[in-house]
Scaffold this motif. Structure first.
Motif, PDB file in Angstrom:
ATOM      1  N   ALA A 256       0.826  -1.203   0.000  1.00  0.00           N
ATOM      2  CA  ALA A 256       0.000   0.000   0.000  1.00  0.00           C
ATOM      3  C   ALA A 256       0.864   1.259   0.000  1.00  0.00           C
ATOM      4  O   ALA A 256       0.557   2.246  -0.653  1.00  0.00           O
ATOM      5  N   ALA A 257       1.966   1.208   0.742  1.00  0.00           N
ATOM      6  CA  ALA A 257       2.818   2.395   0.867  1.00  0.00           C
ATOM      7  C   ALA A 257       3.558   2.710  -0.425  1.00  0.00           C
ATOM      8  O   ALA A 257       4.005   3.825  -0.633  1.00  0.00           O
ATOM      9  N   GLY A 258       3.688   1.718  -1.280  1.00  0.00           N
ATOM     10  CA  GLY A 258       4.456   1.938  -2.503  1.00  0.00           C
ATOM     11  C   GLY A 258       3.634   1.868  -3.762  1.00  0.00           C
ATOM     12  O   GLY A 258       4.159   1.622  -4.837  1.00  0.00           O
ATOM     13  N   LYS A 259       2.311   2.062  -3.629  1.00  0.00           N
ATOM     14  CA  LYS A 259       1.432   1.916  -4.776  1.00  0.00           C
ATOM     15  C   LYS A 259       1.832   2.864  -5.897  1.00  0.00           C
ATOM     16  O   LYS A 259       2.022   4.057  -5.671  1.00  0.00           O
ATOM     17  N   PRO A 260       1.975   2.354  -7.125  1.00  0.00           N
ATOM     18  CA  PRO A 260       2.389   3.235  -8.226  1.00  0.00           C
ATOM     19  C   PRO A 260       1.288   4.221  -8.590  1.00  0.00           C
ATOM     20  O   PRO A 260       0.118   4.009  -8.294  1.00  0.00           O
ATOM     21  N   GLY A 261       1.696   5.300  -9.216  1.00  0.00           N
ATOM     22  CA  GLY A 261       0.736   6.304  -9.636  1.00  0.00           C
ATOM     23  C   GLY A 261      -0.217   5.759 -10.687  1.00  0.00           C
ATOM     24  O   GLY A 261       0.124   4.852 -11.441  1.00  0.00           O
ATOM     25  N   THR A 262      -1.402   6.306 -10.726  1.00  0.00           N
ATOM     26  CA  THR A 262      -2.370   5.902 -11.740  1.00  0.00           C
ATOM     27  C   THR A 262      -2.670   7.059 -12.682  1.00  0.00           C
ATOM     28  O   THR A 262      -3.510   6.940 -13.557  1.00  0.00           O
ATOM     29  N   HIS A 263      -1.968   8.172 -12.507  1.00  0.00           N
ATOM     30  CA  HIS A 263      -2.213   9.327 -13.349  1.00  0.00           C
ATOM     31  C   HIS A 263      -1.481   9.182 -14.679  1.00  0.00           C
ATOM     32  O   HIS A 263      -0.548   8.381 -14.816  1.00  0.00           O
ATOM     33  N   ALA A 264      -1.890   9.969 -15.641  1.00  0.00           N
ATOM     34  CA  ALA A 264      -1.241   9.945 -16.952  1.00  0.00           C
ATOM     35  C   ALA A 264       0.234  10.282 -16.813  1.00  0.00           C
ATOM     36  O   ALA A 264       0.627  11.120 -16.005  1.00  0.00           O
ATOM     37  N   ALA A 265       1.053   9.581 -17.586  1.00  0.00           N
ATOM     38  CA  ALA A 265       2.496   9.858 -17.683  1.00  0.00           C
ATOM     39  C   ALA A 265       3.236   9.657 -16.365  1.00  0.00           C
ATOM     40  O   ALA A 265       4.284  10.247 -16.151  1.00  0.00           O
ATOM     41  N   TYR A 266       2.749   8.754 -15.491  1.00  0.00           N
ATOM     42  CA  TYR A 266       3.334   8.647 -14.157  1.00  0.00           C
ATOM     43  C   TYR A 266       4.765   8.109 -14.145  1.00  0.00           C
ATOM     44  O   TYR A 266       5.465   8.238 -13.143  1.00  0.00           O
ATOM     45  N   GLN A 267       5.218   7.522 -15.260  1.00  0.00           N
ATOM     46  CA  GLN A 267       6.597   7.019 -15.301  1.00  0.00           C
ATOM     47  C   GLN A 267       7.547   7.920 -16.087  1.00  0.00           C
ATOM     48  O   GLN A 267       8.744   7.639 -16.168  1.00  0.00           O
ATOM     49  N   VAL A 268       7.034   8.998 -16.652  1.00  0.00           N
ATOM     50  CA  VAL A 268       7.872   9.842 -17.510  1.00  0.00           C
ATOM     51  C   VAL A 268       9.031  10.460 -16.733  1.00  0.00           C
ATOM     52  O   VAL A 268      10.142  10.592 -17.250  1.00  0.00           O
ATOM     53  N   SER A 269       8.796  10.823 -15.491  1.00  0.00           N
ATOM     54  CA  SER A 269       9.888  11.418 -14.704  1.00  0.00           C
ATOM     55  C   SER A 269      11.055  10.454 -14.552  1.00  0.00           C
ATOM     56  O   SER A 269      12.222  10.870 -14.501  1.00  0.00           O
ATOM     57  N   LEU A 270      10.764   9.152 -14.481  1.00  0.00           N
ATOM     58  CA  LEU A 270      11.825   8.151 -14.381  1.00  0.00           C
ATOM     59  C   LEU A 270      12.629   8.087 -15.676  1.00  0.00           C
ATOM     60  O   LEU A 270      13.862   8.027 -15.661  1.00  0.00           O
ATOM     61  N   ALA A 271      11.926   8.111 -16.803  1.00  0.00           N
ATOM     62  CA  ALA A 271      12.613   8.116 -18.101  1.00  0.00           C
ATOM     63  C   ALA A 271      13.488   9.355 -18.241  1.00  0.00           C
ATOM     64  O   ALA A 271      14.629   9.281 -18.719  1.00  0.00           O
ATOM     65  N   ARG A 272      12.961  10.485 -17.809  1.00  0.00           N
ATOM     66  CA  ARG A 272      13.710  11.738 -17.897  1.00  0.00           C
ATOM     67  C   ARG A 272      14.994  11.664 -17.069  1.00  0.00           C
ATOM     68  O   ARG A 272      16.060  12.122 -17.507  1.00  0.00           O
ATOM     69  N   GLU A 273      14.920  11.089 -15.878  1.00  0.00           N
ATOM     70  CA  GLU A 273      16.106  10.967 -15.023  1.00  0.00           C
ATOM     71  C   GLU A 273      17.174  10.091 -15.680  1.00  0.00           C
ATOM     72  O   GLU A 273      18.360  10.420 -15.661  1.00  0.00           O
ATOM     73  N   ILE A 274      16.752   8.971 -16.242  1.00  0.00           N
ATOM     74  CA  ILE A 274      17.702   8.082 -16.917  1.00  0.00           C
ATOM     75  C   ILE A 274      18.334   8.801 -18.104  1.00  0.00           C
ATOM     76  O   ILE A 274      19.560   8.778 -18.304  1.00  0.00           O
ATOM     77  N   LYS A 275      17.504   9.463 -18.911  1.00  0.00           N
ATOM     78  CA  LYS A 275      17.985  10.147 -20.116  1.00  0.00           C
ATOM     79  C   LYS A 275      19.016  11.223 -19.792  1.00  0.00           C
ATOM     80  O   LYS A 275      20.110  11.257 -20.373  1.00  0.00           O
ATOM     81  N   HIS A 276      18.690  12.081 -18.864  1.00  0.00           N
ATOM     82  CA  HIS A 276      19.529  13.256 -18.644  1.00  0.00           C
ATOM     83  C   HIS A 276      20.733  12.967 -17.754  1.00  0.00           C
ATOM     84  O   HIS A 276      21.783  13.596 -17.907  1.00  0.00           O
ATOM     85  N   ASN A 277      20.616  12.017 -16.841  1.00  0.00           N
ATOM     86  CA  ASN A 277      21.755  11.680 -15.988  1.00  0.00           C
ATOM     87  C   ASN A 277      22.783  10.818 -16.701  1.00  0.00           C
ATOM     88  O   ASN A 277      23.985  10.979 -16.490  1.00  0.00           O
ATOM     89  N   LEU A 278      22.324   9.886 -17.545  1.00  0.00           N
ATOM     90  CA  LEU A 278      23.237   8.967 -18.214  1.00  0.00           C
ATOM     91  C   LEU A 278      23.561   9.385 -19.643  1.00  0.00           C
ATOM     92  O   LEU A 278      24.375   8.733 -20.299  1.00  0.00           O
ATOM     93  N   LYS A 279      22.915  10.471 -20.106  1.00  0.00           N
ATOM     94  CA  LYS A 279      23.143  10.936 -21.483  1.00  0.00           C
ATOM     95  C   LYS A 279      22.911   9.791 -22.471  1.00  0.00           C
ATOM     96  O   LYS A 279      23.744   9.469 -23.314  1.00  0.00           O
ATOM     97  N   VAL A 280      21.749   9.179 -22.351  1.00  0.00           N
ATOM     98  CA  VAL A 280      21.418   8.014 -23.157  1.00  0.00           C
ATOM     99  C   VAL A 280      19.987   8.167 -23.661  1.00  0.00           C
ATOM    100  O   VAL A 280      19.133   8.732 -22.964  1.00  0.00           O
ATOM    101  N   PRO A 281      19.670   7.714 -24.880  1.00  0.00           N
ATOM    102  CA  PRO A 281      18.289   7.797 -25.363  1.00  0.00           C
ATOM    103  C   PRO A 281      17.374   6.842 -24.610  1.00  0.00           C
ATOM    104  O   PRO A 281      17.798   5.769 -24.172  1.00  0.00           O
ATOM    105  N   VAL A 282      16.108   7.261 -24.470  1.00  0.00           N
ATOM    106  CA  VAL A 282      15.149   6.460 -23.709  1.00  0.00           C
ATOM    107  C   VAL A 282      13.805   6.410 -24.429  1.00  0.00           C
ATOM    108  O   VAL A 282      13.455   7.294 -25.210  1.00  0.00           O
TER     109      VAL A 282
END
Length: 345
Positions: A256-282
């Motif tokens: 319950a404490a770790g329930k994932p978001g159900t809103h639109a684009a809820y994983q985009v922030s994770l993709a953005r972090e990978i892209k910009h920190n590792l300088k890699v396409p996502v």
């Protein structure tokens, strides 16, 4: 400004747009033999007709006991190649490029008599307890992935995706929740994934990109988050991964404490972090079914490609509809032109 219909290139892969059909299991093999059927042909080719730039064939497994169910696709035998090649050739004829997700379900292989895993930890209380792979068996598993990639290339795919997400075998190795080993694969949780990447690359043409799908966040108590996934993704990049397909979850019962978001684009922030920190396409994925939203992900440079899953299950022509909504030019099959308004800027 880049948008959803700006062409994209990565190494030798050239896409007409940035719309990806992500791998989604169909559980539709007829004879439990792992061979793609007419359903798979219709399913994938219709999305090529429908304008997708890249189609990634569903989780395709390197071992009969590595399937989620006995009705999943397989790539442990040369007998699997012709049916896959037929799909790839037809998708190419409609302008789509094709990838395939090479995988092993690990402890989540529901129909295996005894599933295998890094450690003997069941997925949940209803699941079978897996058998811990020996060190030698882990090395043999790397070879099974290598042979699966070799067969996929013989089938004519344009890109390989390795499934390192959603609680399947590669994910199980790099997660401290599921890897309690004492050998070298427990001392370095990323080693198995790194070895699979290097084995895959040894079979791939120089210009062919390798995509690694990851769960960038675990939604269970004590699970890893973005900082840890940045670390193992860095090691996978160094091993040869060219792009990351950034998802989340799947490693265990959702607390319950770790329930994932159900809103639109809820994983985009994770993709953005990978892209910009590792300088890699996502590739971004997760509730991106609205064309305006998917377009914004590209325009805001949060990701390089956008995967539209459930939206494409509902509508094989999602990409064509998105072009109309966004007033973008795209190739519409001449047989369907009367069904679409003329694009005007």
């Amino acid at each position: 400004m880049k948008d959803l219909f700006t062409p994209y290139e990565l190494k030798a892969l050239k896409l007409k747009n940035r719309v990806v059909m992500p791998p989604m299991c169909q559980y539709s093999v007829s004879n439990k033999d792992g061979i793609a059927t007419d359903w798979h042909y219709m399913h994938y080719v219709s999305r090529a007709v429908g304008g997708a730039g890249l189609i990634i064939i569903e989780m395709t497994d390197v071992d009969p006991d590595g399937r989620i169910t006995d009705f999943d696709l397989g790539i442990w035998s040369d007998e699997h190649i012709p049916a896959l090649a037929r799909i790839v050739e037809a998708c190419h004829s409609y302008g789509a490029k094709v990838g395939i997700q090479i995988a092993h379900a690990g402890r989540k292989a529901e129909d295996a008599a005894v599933p295998v895993a890094p450690s003997a930890i069941p997925f949940n209380t209803e699941s079978k307890t897996p058998r811990e792979l020996s060190t030698e068996e882990v090395k043999e598993m790397v070879e099974k992935f290598r042979m699966g990639v070799q067969r996929a290339i013989k089938a004519g795919v344009d890109v390989i995706e390795l499934h390192g997400a959603h609680g399947y075998l590669i994910h199980e190795f790099h997660s401290p929740l599921t890897n309690r080993r004492k050998d070298v694969y427990g001392q370095n949780l990323n080693l198995f994934g790194e070895e699979v990447i290097r084995a895959a690359k040894s079979e791939m043409p120089t210009g062919m990109p390798l995509i690694m799908r990851i769960s960038a966040k675990e939604y269970v108590e004590g699970g890893y988050g973005i900082n840890e996934s940045l670390e193992f993704s860095k090691s996978y990049k160094e091993a040869g991964a060219d792009m990351f397909h950034v998802s989340a979850g799947g490693e265990g019962p959702i607390a319950a404490a770790g329930k994932p978001g159900t809103h639109a684009a809820y994983q985009v922030s994770l993709a953005r972090e990978i892209k910009h920190n590792l300088k890699v396409p996502v590739i971004a994925v997760g509730r991106l079914d609205e064309a305006v939203l998917a377009n914004a992900v590209i325009g805001n440079e949060d990701a390089d490609l956008v995967a539209v899953g459930r939206g494409m299950l509902r509508n094989p022509y999602w990409a064509l509809e998105a072009a109309v909504q966004l007033h973008k030019e795209t190739d519409i099959p001449k047989q369907y032109e009367l069904g679409y308004p003329r694009i005007s800027r």
